[in-house]
Design a protein around this motif. Sequence first.
Motif, PDB file in Angstrom:
ATOM      1  N   GLU A 241      15.932   6.854 -24.097  1.00 44.97           N
ATOM      2  CA  GLU A 241      15.905   5.531 -24.723  1.00 44.97           C
ATOM      3  C   GLU A 241      16.227   5.574 -26.207  1.00 44.97           C
ATOM      4  N   ARG A 242      15.992   6.727 -26.828  1.00 47.85           N
ATOM      5  CA  ARG A 242      16.187   6.832 -28.280  1.00 47.85           C
ATOM      6  C   ARG A 242      16.415   8.286 -28.656  1.00 47.85           C
TER       7      ARG A 242
ATOM      8  N   ARG B  13      26.247   9.349 -19.838  1.00 46.98           N
ATOM      9  CA  ARG B  13      25.409   8.852 -18.737  1.00 46.98           C
ATOM     10  C   ARG B  13      25.980   7.561 -18.159  1.00 46.98           C
ATOM     11  N   ALA B  14      26.428   6.661 -19.037  1.00 43.13           N
ATOM     12  CA  ALA B  14      27.003   5.394 -18.579  1.00 43.13           C
ATOM     13  C   ALA B  14      28.290   5.632 -17.790  1.00 43.13           C
ATOM     14  N   GLU B  15      29.134   6.539 -18.285  1.00 47.02           N
ATOM     15  CA  GLU B  15      30.371   6.859 -17.569  1.00 47.02           C
ATOM     16  C   GLU B  15      30.072   7.487 -16.218  1.00 47.02           C
ATOM     17  N   LEU B  16      29.087   8.357 -16.158  1.00 47.77           N
ATOM     18  CA  LEU B  16      28.708   8.985 -14.896  1.00 47.77           C
ATOM     19  C   LEU B  16      28.190   7.945 -13.912  1.00 47.77           C
TER      20      LEU B  16
ATOM     21  N   HIS C  49      23.969   9.182 -28.828  1.00 44.37           N
ATOM     22  CA  HIS C  49      24.948   8.174 -28.407  1.00 44.37           C
ATOM     23  C   HIS C  49      26.044   8.789 -27.531  1.00 44.37           C
ATOM     24  N   MET C  50      26.431  10.012 -27.831  1.00 39.58           N
ATOM     25  CA  MET C  50      27.417  10.694 -27.013  1.00 39.58           C
ATOM     26  C   MET C  50      26.888  10.881 -25.581  1.00 39.58           C
TER      27      MET C  50
ATOM     28  N   ALA D  93      22.975  13.705 -36.998  1.00 36.99           N
ATOM     29  CA  ALA D  93      23.480  14.497 -35.870  1.00 36.99           C
ATOM     30  C   ALA D  93      22.735  14.149 -34.582  1.00 36.99           C
ATOM     31  N   ALA D  94      21.423  13.962 -34.679  1.00 40.19           N
ATOM     32  CA  ALA D  94      20.636  13.606 -33.495  1.00 40.19           C
ATOM     33  C   ALA D  94      21.071  12.247 -32.946  1.00 40.19           C
TER      34      ALA D  94
END
Length: 194
Positions: free
Chosen positions: A76-77, A130-133, A124-125, A118-119
């Motif tokens: 979530e974050r 996850r969304a693409e999967l 976000h990456m 960086a975190a």
Amino acid sequence: MDKRLAIMIIEADETRAATIVDGLREAGDFEIHTVSDSAGLARRIAETRPDVVLIDLADPSRDILEELALASGPTERPVAMFVDRSDAPLTRAAIEAGVSAYVVDGLRGDRIKPILDAAIARFHMFQRMRAELAATRAALEERKIIDRAKAILMKARGIDEEAAYALLRKTAMDQGKRVAEIAQQLVMAAGLLT
């Protein structure tokens, strides 16, 4: 106007917590919440709903890591974890739990903002991945349903695959639905009839 980034710092040692807070204050205008006791952590995070969680643990244990992973909601974050010593199994467990940045012996005020950036970027990456999967899995499931529906039409009507798909597409257009929805309805209806 952009919302200030809300950051929750989990650190039992007041001096170390102050180092993190000072580093963040020098780096920008953040809404900072500091938690010194991990008891009730899940409830506090749920109430505060921070954008980012920074965890500083001098000597993390697997139990603490699991509790923090559950409480902080790494999916979530972004979660950045600072530890004092390297431990391969704990590093692996942290990454598997979704911790976005696992930093060994890196707690210095001037490093906090770059690590935070960086975190967030890594989080976000992984969110995009996850969304693409999920979208790919959904498309594959739809493709399977459409193929089953075509097979049903081909057998029932004695038509070829192209004609079966054309019939599905025409029905979907006539009803203002997606081809996958019509295919799902046909597969369900055929299941009831057999």
